[in-house]
Scaffold this motif. Structure first.
Motif, mmCIF file in Angstrom:
data_model
loop_
_atom_site.group_PDB
_atom_site.id
_atom_site.type_symbol
_atom_site.label_atom_id
_atom_site.label_comp_id
_atom_site.label_asym_id
_atom_site.label_seq_id
_atom_site.Cartn_x
_atom_site.Cartn_y
_atom_site.Cartn_z
ATOM 1 N N PRO A 1 -3.275 1.519 3.505
ATOM 2 C CA PRO A 1 -2.158 2.325 4.063
ATOM 3 C C PRO A 1 -0.982 2.017 3.111
ATOM 4 O O PRO A 1 -0.141 2.967 3.018
ATOM 5 C CB PRO A 1 -1.854 2.182 5.548
ATOM 6 N N GLU A 2 -0.585 1.002 2.908
ATOM 7 C CA GLU A 2 0.929 0.650 2.235
ATOM 8 C C GLU A 2 0.706 1.253 1.011
ATOM 9 O O GLU A 2 1.812 1.848 0.297
ATOM 10 C CB GLU A 2 0.973 -0.927 2.128
ATOM 11 N N MET A 3 -0.290 1.150 0.043
ATOM 12 C CA MET A 3 -0.522 1.628 -1.479
ATOM 13 C C MET A 3 -0.384 3.099 -1.307
ATOM 14 O O MET A 3 0.318 3.665 -2.198
ATOM 15 C CB MET A 3 -1.910 1.392 -1.808
ATOM 16 N N SER B 1 2.673 8.280 -2.378
ATOM 17 C CA SER B 1 3.279 9.467 -1.785
ATOM 18 C C SER B 1 4.855 9.538 -2.227
ATOM 19 O O SER B 1 5.287 10.631 -2.515
ATOM 20 C CB SER B 1 3.004 9.786 -0.151
ATOM 21 N N THR B 2 5.570 8.366 -1.841
ATOM 22 C CA THR B 2 6.951 8.124 -2.117
ATOM 23 C C THR B 2 7.349 8.478 -3.674
ATOM 24 O O THR B 2 8.108 9.172 -3.961
ATOM 25 C CB THR B 2 7.304 6.879 -1.689
#
Length: 184
Positions: free
Chosen positions: A169-171, A176-177
């Motif tokens: 989820p962090e990746m 997306s950022t």
């Protein structure tokens, strides 16, 4: 002369050898030389000085004799230096400050002469010297290709040893950022 001739014919013909530098022979030669010098000085005093001729320190023969004496003295000095100083383990080398300074000065002069020759002989005749000659550019390009090839080969070897990690989820949040920033 006749005695010497008879000696050579008589002794050498019978298989005997004549030693020229025996201690007795050397002593006799030295004594004869001293006697000749004394006789020469006596003749000098009676024949030349007695007749009113001037023998001074500025005649060519006396200057030549003094120079020969100085040369012999220097040879003896060098011989004594080798025997007395070097033979006792003392170092007389090329590491003194004066010698190092002279070597450095010689190197600087040599480099200056080289640069001067480079300007007059190569650049002055229209030849290119520098990083932009075709030959140097070709060598640089070949080196870069070889470097890239080695890098790629090592990267492939490393990929075989590792497996890809599933997206966390962090990746996903980071990707997306990055997309949002990119679209802005």
């Amino acid at each position: 002369k006749e005695y010497r001739k008879d000696l050579e014919e008589g002794m050498k013909g019978k298989g005997m050898t004549v030693f020229e530098d025996t201690p007795d022979l050397i002593r006799v030669k030295n004594a004869a030389q001293i006697l000749n010098e004394r006789q020469y000085k006596k003749d000098l005093e009676t024949e030349i000085k007695g007749k009113g001729m001037d023998v001074g320190p500025d005649t060519p023969e006396i200057r030549r004799a003094k120079k020969a004496s100085e040369i012999a003295s220097m040879k003896e000095y060098k011989k004594d230096l080798e025997n007395e100083i070097k033979g006792r383990g003392m170092e007389v080398g090329t590491d003194t400050l004066d010698i190092q300074r002279a070597k450095k000065a010689s190197e600087i002069v040599s480099q200056t002469e080289y640069k001067k020759d480079l300007k007059t002989e190569i650049i002055g005749k229209g030849m290119q010297v520098g990083p932009y000659t075709p030959e140097i550019q070709r060598v640089k390009r070949a080196s870069e290709i070889a470097s890239q090839r080695i890098y790629k080969d090592e990267a492939e070897k490393m990929l075989c040893n590792y497996s890809s990690v599933p997206d966390t989820p962090e990746m996903e949040r980071i990707r997306s950022t990055q997309k949002n920033i990119s679209s802005v």
